[in-house]
Scaffold this motif. Structure first.
Motif, mmCIF file in Angstrom:
data_model
loop_
_atom_site.group_PDB
_atom_site.id
_atom_site.type_symbol
_atom_site.label_atom_id
_atom_site.label_comp_id
_atom_site.label_asym_id
_atom_site.label_seq_id
_atom_site.Cartn_x
_atom_site.Cartn_y
_atom_site.Cartn_z
ATOM 1 N N ARG A 183 19.185 -25.337 -55.959
ATOM 2 C CA ARG A 183 20.011 -26.347 -55.272
ATOM 3 C C ARG A 183 20.245 -25.976 -53.808
ATOM 4 N N ASP B 73 32.803 -24.046 -54.834
ATOM 5 C CA ASP B 73 32.170 -25.192 -54.176
ATOM 6 C C ASP B 73 31.706 -24.787 -52.784
ATOM 7 N N TYR C 91 29.339 -26.376 -49.265
ATOM 8 C CA TYR C 91 28.626 -27.497 -48.660
ATOM 9 C C TYR C 91 27.174 -27.090 -48.431
ATOM 10 N N LYS D 146 24.157 -28.315 -46.769
ATOM 11 C CA LYS D 146 23.957 -29.300 -45.705
ATOM 12 C C LYS D 146 25.221 -30.161 -45.645
ATOM 13 N N THR D 147 25.171 -31.419 -46.023
ATOM 14 C CA THR D 147 26.392 -32.248 -45.940
ATOM 15 C C THR D 147 26.969 -32.567 -47.312
ATOM 16 N N ARG D 148 26.401 -32.015 -48.371
ATOM 17 C CA ARG D 148 26.825 -32.383 -49.724
ATOM 18 C C ARG D 148 27.615 -31.234 -50.360
ATOM 19 N N LEU D 149 28.785 -31.561 -50.912
ATOM 20 C CA LEU D 149 29.582 -30.566 -51.619
ATOM 21 C C LEU D 149 28.921 -30.287 -52.964
ATOM 22 N N THR D 150 28.605 -29.020 -53.200
ATOM 23 C CA THR D 150 27.876 -28.626 -54.409
ATOM 24 C C THR D 150 28.716 -27.649 -55.219
ATOM 25 N N HIS D 151 28.832 -27.926 -56.507
ATOM 26 C CA HIS D 151 29.671 -27.125 -57.404
ATOM 27 C C HIS D 151 28.809 -26.108 -58.150
ATOM 28 N N THR E 72 18.843 -24.793 -45.676
ATOM 29 C CA THR E 72 20.266 -24.622 -45.959
ATOM 30 C C THR E 72 20.798 -23.375 -45.252
#
Length: 290
Positions: free
Chosen positions: A108, A206, A208, A210-215, A113
């Protein structure tokens, strides 16, 4: 009568650990051995449970068997990375070098990144993120990943891990091999690093990407459930290694080093850990003394 493989395994384990704790052999009592008659049947092909205070092994199964260790590797990666006194706030960027062309695993963390070294270390230890582990190794020392892996092997020798070899910093290479005896030494060494203790036992995080919050969540179900008092944890899996788990955890009032290698099903390693804890709690002996 105690099964012969348990007697020989325990004896070998005591001798292997005796340089670290010279009195270990003398502290292993016959009473403790006799109680192993009722020991649980475990799914892991190699197991070693050690009293972390005394160095006394309390359960052993094929503890000297050489096995692939998958992402258990990342404990050594983390130690060598931290030994270089890195700037944990420095930005690291995932490059094409981090793409897995051996097992073709996904990630992911796409190429490009950028996260801090601290976050890469957290993701490598907590969620076993392979690209995070690889970029840590690539960026840690002049000379890149090759020099870093050489340092991993050097540190293994310094720790007395005489049967351990590393070929990559992620554990995707099945040539990364060790024994339960050696890995108990590695767990003991890794436990001395506060960040490794903290990051391997973080339940979730959590970031970020790039621009997406990833868990992300911890790869060890026992950490996520929160019912154990775990001071250090690392899981591992590739097909050649099976399901692997190492922990530094409390049973009663006693800290134990637990190594489970080459289990079958996805829950087998954690079920083995639960079975060992239940057995020890039901058969208190010298290893559960404070």
């Amino acid at each position: 009568m105690l099964p012969r493989f348990l007697i020989s395994g325990l004896t070998a384990a005591v001798l292997a650990l005796s340089p670290m704790l010279p009195a270990a052999a003398e502290q292993l009592r016959v009473a403790s051995l006799d109680s192993l008659e009722s020991a649980p049947v475990l799914h892991s092909n190699a197991v070693l449970i050690i009293n972390a205070q005394t160095g006394v092994p309390v359960f052993s199964k094929n503890a000297d068997k050489l096995s692939s260790i998958a992402s258990i590797t990342k404990l050594m990666t983390a130690m060598v990375a931290l030994d270089s006194n890195p700037d944990l706030d420095a930005a690291l960027t995932i490059s094409d070098d981090e793409v897995d062309r051996l097992k073709r695993t996904t990630s992911r963390l796409p190429v490009g990144t950028t996260l801090t070294r601290r976050e890469m270390l957290l993701l490598a230890l907590m969620s076993s993120e392979n690209r995070a582990a690889h970029v840590l190794a690539r960026s840690a020392l002049p000379g890149g990943t090759g020099i870093f892996v050489s340092r991993m092997n050097q540190k293994a020798r310094q720790l007395g891990m005489t049967h351990t070899r590393f070929y990559d910093p992620t554990g995707l290479n099945s040539g990364n091999v060790s024994t339960a005896q050696d890995l108990a030494k590695m767990v003991a060494a890794a436990y001395r690093y506060p960040l490794i203790r903290q990051f391997t036992t973080t339940q979730e995080h959590d970031v970020y990407v790039k621009t997406r919050l990833t868990h992300y969540k911890n790869s060890n179900a026992l950490v996520r459930e929160g019912e154990w008092q775990i001071g250090l944890s690392k899981t591992g899996y590739i097909q050649e290694a099976g399901r692997c788990l190492v922990m530094h955890a409390m049973v009663g009032t006693t800290p134990l080093i637990m190594v489970f290698l080459d289990a079958g099903g996805s829950a087998a390693r954690t079920n083995d850990a639960r079975a060992i804890r239940t057995w020890l709690e039901g058969h208190p002996g010298t290893w559960l003394a404070g």
